[in-house]
Design an enzyme around this catalytic site. Structure first.
Site, PDB file in Angstrom:
ATOM      1  N   HIS A  20     -15.954 -33.765 -27.113  1.00  0.00           N
ATOM      2  CA  HIS A  20     -14.983 -34.590 -26.383  1.00  0.00           C
ATOM      3  C   HIS A  20     -15.312 -34.627 -24.898  1.00  0.00           C
ATOM      4  O   HIS A  20     -16.207 -33.931 -24.418  1.00  0.00           O
ATOM      5  CB  HIS A  20     -13.538 -34.119 -26.657  1.00  0.00           C
ATOM      6  CG  HIS A  20     -13.121 -32.888 -25.916  1.00  0.00           C
ATOM      7  ND1 HIS A  20     -11.799 -32.561 -25.701  1.00  0.00           N
ATOM      8  CD2 HIS A  20     -13.833 -31.890 -25.338  1.00  0.00           C
ATOM      9  CE1 HIS A  20     -11.727 -31.418 -25.028  1.00  0.00           C
ATOM     10  NE2 HIS A  20     -12.930 -30.994 -24.797  1.00  0.00           N
ATOM     11  N   CYS A  28     -15.029 -30.935 -17.451  1.00  0.00           N
ATOM     12  CA  CYS A  28     -14.760 -31.461 -18.796  1.00  0.00           C
ATOM     13  C   CYS A  28     -15.085 -32.941 -18.879  1.00  0.00           C
ATOM     14  O   CYS A  28     -15.039 -33.535 -19.953  1.00  0.00           O
ATOM     15  CB  CYS A  28     -13.301 -31.236 -19.167  1.00  0.00           C
ATOM     16  SG  CYS A  28     -12.780 -29.544 -18.983  1.00  0.00           S
ATOM     17  N   HIS A  32     -19.006 -32.493 -24.087  1.00  0.00           N
ATOM     18  CA  HIS A  32     -19.248 -31.111 -24.519  1.00  0.00           C
ATOM     19  C   HIS A  32     -18.475 -30.866 -25.814  1.00  0.00           C
ATOM     20  O   HIS A  32     -17.683 -31.710 -26.241  1.00  0.00           O
ATOM     21  CB  HIS A  32     -18.826 -30.113 -23.433  1.00  0.00           C
ATOM     22  CG  HIS A  32     -17.351 -30.140 -23.160  1.00  0.00           C
ATOM     23  ND1 HIS A  32     -16.750 -31.121 -22.397  1.00  0.00           N
ATOM     24  CD2 HIS A  32     -16.355 -29.335 -23.584  1.00  0.00           C
ATOM     25  CE1 HIS A  32     -15.454 -30.906 -22.354  1.00  0.00           C
ATOM     26  NE2 HIS A  32     -15.172 -29.829 -23.072  1.00  0.00           N
ATOM     27  N   HIS A  34     -16.505 -28.015 -28.794  1.00  0.00           N
ATOM     28  CA  HIS A  34     -15.798 -26.765 -29.088  1.00  0.00           C
ATOM     29  C   HIS A  34     -15.726 -26.591 -30.598  1.00  0.00           C
ATOM     30  O   HIS A  34     -15.766 -27.568 -31.338  1.00  0.00           O
ATOM     31  CB  HIS A  34     -14.347 -26.802 -28.604  1.00  0.00           C
ATOM     32  CG  HIS A  34     -14.170 -27.047 -27.152  1.00  0.00           C
ATOM     33  ND1 HIS A  34     -14.324 -26.056 -26.209  1.00  0.00           N
ATOM     34  CD2 HIS A  34     -13.854 -28.177 -26.464  1.00  0.00           C
ATOM     35  CE1 HIS A  34     -14.102 -26.555 -25.010  1.00  0.00           C
ATOM     36  NE2 HIS A  34     -13.814 -27.851 -25.132  1.00  0.00           N
ATOM     37  N   HIS A  71     -17.116 -32.554 -36.761  1.00  0.00           N
ATOM     38  CA  HIS A  71     -18.417 -33.169 -36.433  1.00  0.00           C
ATOM     39  C   HIS A  71     -18.280 -34.630 -36.010  1.00  0.00           C
ATOM     40  O   HIS A  71     -19.077 -35.480 -36.393  1.00  0.00           O
ATOM     41  CB  HIS A  71     -19.416 -32.996 -37.591  1.00  0.00           C
ATOM     42  CG  HIS A  71     -19.894 -31.585 -37.708  1.00  0.00           C
ATOM     43  ND1 HIS A  71     -19.102 -30.587 -38.209  1.00  0.00           N
ATOM     44  CD2 HIS A  71     -21.056 -31.011 -37.364  1.00  0.00           C
ATOM     45  CE1 HIS A  71     -19.767 -29.446 -38.176  1.00  0.00           C
ATOM     46  NE2 HIS A  71     -20.949 -29.672 -37.656  1.00  0.00           N
ATOM     47  N   GLU A 147      -8.914 -23.743 -28.754  1.00  0.00           N
ATOM     48  CA  GLU A 147     -10.154 -24.365 -28.290  1.00  0.00           C
ATOM     49  C   GLU A 147     -11.102 -23.204 -28.019  1.00  0.00           C
ATOM     50  O   GLU A 147     -11.096 -22.625 -26.944  1.00  0.00           O
ATOM     51  CB  GLU A 147      -9.828 -25.148 -27.016  1.00  0.00           C
ATOM     52  CG  GLU A 147     -10.824 -26.197 -26.634  1.00  0.00           C
ATOM     53  CD  GLU A 147     -10.439 -26.863 -25.320  1.00  0.00           C
ATOM     54  OE1 GLU A 147      -9.893 -27.964 -25.349  1.00  0.00           O
ATOM     55  OE2 GLU A 147     -10.690 -26.266 -24.263  1.00  0.00           O
TER      56      GLU A 147
HETATM   57 ZN   LIG Z   1     -13.371 -29.249 -23.801  1.00  0.00          ZN
END
Ligand SMILES: [Zn+2]
Length: 160
Positions: A20, A28, A32, A34, A71, A147
């Site tokens: 995201h 952010c 990247h 998680h 994914h 997260e």
């Molecule tokens: Zn993030």
């Protein structure tokens, strides 16, 4: 007396790994990923068999929801910062001075303003309420989205 059941997404394998961008925050604002875990806590009155809600049904519901996110690139449809344009089989995401192109099939479009853990928890709670047939003995539901390990958001809804 109040009883509740809990499911820990890390231990029960209710997880998803996704990418995201949160453009509102500088770091952010770069694409990247998680690994997320989804937790649930449901309080209510146990039935005559002593059960608030069948764990296996609960886990199946949650697994269906996270499977759609796994994914994928998470795209917040209601973002005021992103401009989202579909072009044939691709999607073009622009914000500030950046542009990303993703294959449409790699993305999931979510009815939220940003893909923060708070908003993902809210999305999952709504989705869960839409799909799960809840009995009247259920008093409240809490959904948590971590997260990564050790940080996450929780959201709850009570029924009367
Ligand atoms: Zn993030």
């Amino acid at each position: 007396m109040d009883s509740y059941i809990i499911i820990d997404g890390w231990k029960s394998n209710i997880r998803f790994s996704s990418a995201h961008i949160i453009p509102e925050y500088e770091k952010c604002g770069r694409l990247h990923g998680h690994t997320y875990a989804v937790h649930v806590k449901i309080s209510g009155k146990p039935d005559e068999k002593g059960i608030i809600l069948d764990f296996s049904i609960l886990k199946e519901n949650l697994k269906q929801i996270v499977k759609e996110l796994d994914h994928r690139i998470l795209i917040p449809k209601k973002s005021k910062t992103f401009s989202v344009k579909k072009e044939k089989d691709n999607v073009k995401i622009s914000f500030l001075n950046k542009t990303y192109f993703f294959p449409l099939n790699d993305c999931i479009f979510l009815p939220i303003k940003s893909t923060s853990a708070e908003n993902l928890a809210s999305y999952i709670l709504h989705k869960f309420l839409e799909e799960a047939a809840l009995q009247k003995n259920i008093k409240s539901i809490e959904i948590g989205v971590d997260e990564g390990f050790g940080q996450g958001a929780r959201i709850s809804k009570s029924f009367n």
